[in-house]
Design a protein around this motif. Structure first.
Motif, mmCIF file in Angstrom:
data_model
loop_
_atom_site.group_PDB
_atom_site.id
_atom_site.type_symbol
_atom_site.label_atom_id
_atom_site.label_comp_id
_atom_site.label_asym_id
_atom_site.label_seq_id
_atom_site.Cartn_x
_atom_site.Cartn_y
_atom_site.Cartn_z
ATOM 1 N N PHE A 66 -6.708 9.885 11.670
ATOM 2 C CA PHE A 66 -5.651 9.417 10.777
ATOM 3 C C PHE A 66 -5.029 10.600 10.047
ATOM 4 O O PHE A 66 -3.807 10.665 9.875
ATOM 5 C CB PHE A 66 -6.193 8.392 9.771
ATOM 6 N N ASP A 67 -5.871 11.543 9.623
ATOM 7 C CA ASP A 67 -5.346 12.723 8.923
ATOM 8 C C ASP A 67 -4.435 13.533 9.832
ATOM 9 O O ASP A 67 -3.382 14.009 9.406
ATOM 10 C CB ASP A 67 -6.494 13.607 8.421
ATOM 11 N N ARG A 68 -4.826 13.697 11.093
ATOM 12 C CA ARG A 68 -4.011 14.454 12.051
ATOM 13 C C ARG A 68 -2.674 13.750 12.281
ATOM 14 O O ARG A 68 -1.624 14.391 12.367
ATOM 15 C CB ARG A 68 -4.772 14.635 13.368
ATOM 16 N N MET A 69 -2.702 12.415 12.399
ATOM 17 C CA MET A 69 -1.465 11.649 12.573
ATOM 18 C C MET A 69 -0.543 11.864 11.375
ATOM 19 O O MET A 69 0.655 12.107 11.545
ATOM 20 C CB MET A 69 -1.772 10.154 12.733
ATOM 21 N N LYS A 70 -1.136 11.787 10.175
ATOM 22 C CA LYS A 70 -0.340 11.940 8.952
ATOM 23 C C LYS A 70 0.253 13.349 8.877
ATOM 24 O O LYS A 70 1.425 13.516 8.540
ATOM 25 C CB LYS A 70 -1.196 11.646 7.732
ATOM 26 N N GLU A 71 -0.549 14.364 9.211
ATOM 27 C CA GLU A 71 -0.048 15.744 9.215
ATOM 28 C C GLU A 71 1.154 15.882 10.142
ATOM 29 O O GLU A 71 2.137 16.534 9.811
ATOM 30 C CB GLU A 71 -1.145 16.712 9.674
ATOM 31 N N TYR A 72 1.054 15.253 11.315
ATOM 32 C CA TYR A 72 2.147 15.337 12.281
ATOM 33 C C TYR A 72 3.386 14.636 11.740
ATOM 34 O O TYR A 72 4.499 15.144 11.849
ATOM 35 C CB TYR A 72 1.730 14.742 13.621
ATOM 36 N N ILE A 73 3.194 13.460 11.147
ATOM 37 C CA ILE A 73 4.322 12.705 10.600
ATOM 38 C C ILE A 73 5.019 13.518 9.501
ATOM 39 O O ILE A 73 6.243 13.506 9.401
ATOM 40 C CB ILE A 73 3.859 11.331 10.068
ATOM 41 N N LEU A 74 4.248 14.242 8.706
ATOM 42 C CA LEU A 74 4.822 15.042 7.620
ATOM 43 C C LEU A 74 5.702 16.180 8.133
ATOM 44 O O LEU A 74 6.513 16.720 7.390
ATOM 45 C CB LEU A 74 3.718 15.595 6.718
ATOM 46 N N THR A 75 5.569 16.528 9.405
ATOM 47 C CA THR A 75 6.413 17.578 9.978
ATOM 48 C C THR A 75 7.740 17.024 10.485
ATOM 49 O O THR A 75 8.613 17.793 10.885
ATOM 50 C CB THR A 75 5.709 18.293 11.147
ATOM 51 N N GLN A 76 7.893 15.713 10.460
ATOM 52 C CA GLN A 76 9.096 15.074 10.997
ATOM 53 C C GLN A 76 10.144 14.873 9.913
ATOM 54 O O GLN A 76 9.820 14.821 8.732
ATOM 55 C CB GLN A 76 8.725 13.720 11.629
ATOM 56 N N PRO A 77 11.417 14.715 10.332
ATOM 57 C CA PRO A 77 12.465 14.400 9.348
ATOM 58 C C PRO A 77 12.179 13.051 8.680
ATOM 59 O O PRO A 77 11.591 12.166 9.308
ATOM 60 C CB PRO A 77 13.743 14.317 10.190
ATOM 61 N N ASP A 78 12.590 12.912 7.430
ATOM 62 C CA ASP A 78 12.391 11.678 6.664
ATOM 63 C C ASP A 78 10.904 11.312 6.602
ATOM 64 O O ASP A 78 10.522 10.155 6.718
ATOM 65 C CB ASP A 78 13.216 10.531 7.273
ATOM 66 N N SER A 79 10.077 12.322 6.397
ATOM 67 C CA SER A 79 8.627 12.128 6.464
ATOM 68 C C SER A 79 8.086 11.208 5.375
ATOM 69 O O SER A 79 7.126 10.483 5.617
ATOM 70 C CB SER A 79 7.905 13.476 6.422
ATOM 71 N N GLU A 80 8.696 11.202 4.186
ATOM 72 C CA GLU A 80 8.189 10.347 3.108
ATOM 73 C C GLU A 80 8.236 8.879 3.510
ATOM 74 O O GLU A 80 7.267 8.142 3.322
ATOM 75 C CB GLU A 80 8.989 10.576 1.824
ATOM 76 N N ASN A 81 9.364 8.438 4.059
ATOM 77 C CA ASN A 81 9.483 7.044 4.497
ATOM 78 C C ASN A 81 8.588 6.755 5.696
ATOM 79 O O ASN A 81 7.992 5.690 5.786
ATOM 80 C CB ASN A 81 10.936 6.703 4.836
ATOM 81 N N ARG A 82 8.473 7.719 6.596
ATOM 82 C CA ARG A 82 7.628 7.529 7.771
ATOM 83 C C ARG A 82 6.153 7.426 7.404
ATOM 84 O O ARG A 82 5.406 6.678 8.030
ATOM 85 C CB ARG A 82 7.864 8.646 8.779
ATOM 86 N N VAL A 83 5.734 8.167 6.398
ATOM 87 C CA VAL A 83 4.339 8.078 5.940
ATOM 88 C C VAL A 83 4.079 6.695 5.350
ATOM 89 O O VAL A 83 3.019 6.111 5.565
ATOM 90 C CB VAL A 83 4.001 9.199 4.935
ATOM 91 N N LYS A 84 5.043 6.154 4.615
ATOM 92 C CA LYS A 84 4.900 4.810 4.055
ATOM 93 C C LYS A 84 4.747 3.780 5.170
ATOM 94 O O LYS A 84 3.908 2.871 5.091
ATOM 95 C CB LYS A 84 6.091 4.455 3.167
ATOM 96 N N VAL A 85 5.552 3.909 6.223
ATOM 97 C CA VAL A 85 5.448 3.005 7.375
ATOM 98 C C VAL A 85 4.070 3.166 8.024
ATOM 99 O O VAL A 85 3.411 2.177 8.364
ATOM 100 C CB VAL A 85 6.573 3.280 8.404
#
Length: 150
Positions: A66-85
């Protein structure tokens, strides 16, 4: 009624998954009752775990936490909203009783480029390990030359 165990008449065995056998050992479960019934019908049979054949071609994602997934998501555009999803997906998946498998499935479907990049991540890890080993060798070499000079 769900069948947790099957007969193997050729080998005189009652076959069940490791999970079903473990639950049957706990007692007073549907698995326990079914196994007792089958053993009563065939007392000379043995209980054996099911042999599961693994697909050698199946893609595995070792280290995809889960941590690795979250780290990857944080590298993407609009990461704050994507992390919430991502966090909502985890909640829903947990409510369905399959938090990791459903979250992983969502993640790989949402970020297909992660699958393609995984090989480069593994290569990067190997390169880092090799660089660390080379650096250790250089440091050791320097320490040895300092000792000889002293």
């Amino acid at each position: 009624m769900k069948n947790y165990f099957n007969y193997d008449f050729i080998n005189k065995a009652i076959v069940g998954s490791k999970t079903a056998i473990k639950k049957a050992n706990a007692g007073n479960t549907p698995e326990y009752r079914e196994l007792c019934k089958k053993l009563a019908e065939h007392p000379d049979f043995n209980v054996v775990p099911k042999d599961i054949k693994e697909n050698a071609e199946k893609k595995k994602y070792h280290g995809l936490t889960f941590d690795r997934m979250k780290e990857y998501i944080l590298t993407q555009p609009d990461s704050e909203n994507r992390v919430k999803v991502f966090e909502k997906v985890q909640e829903i998946a947990e409510a369905k009783g399959a938090k990791y498998p459903l979250t992983k499935k969502w993640f790989l479907k949402t970020y297909p480029e992660y699958k393609e990049n995984e090989a480069s991540v593994m290569e990067e890890k190997k390169a880092m390990e090799q660089a660390e080993a080379e650096l250790d060798a250089i440091i050791e070499e320097e320490n040895n030359s300092d000792e000889l000079a002293a």
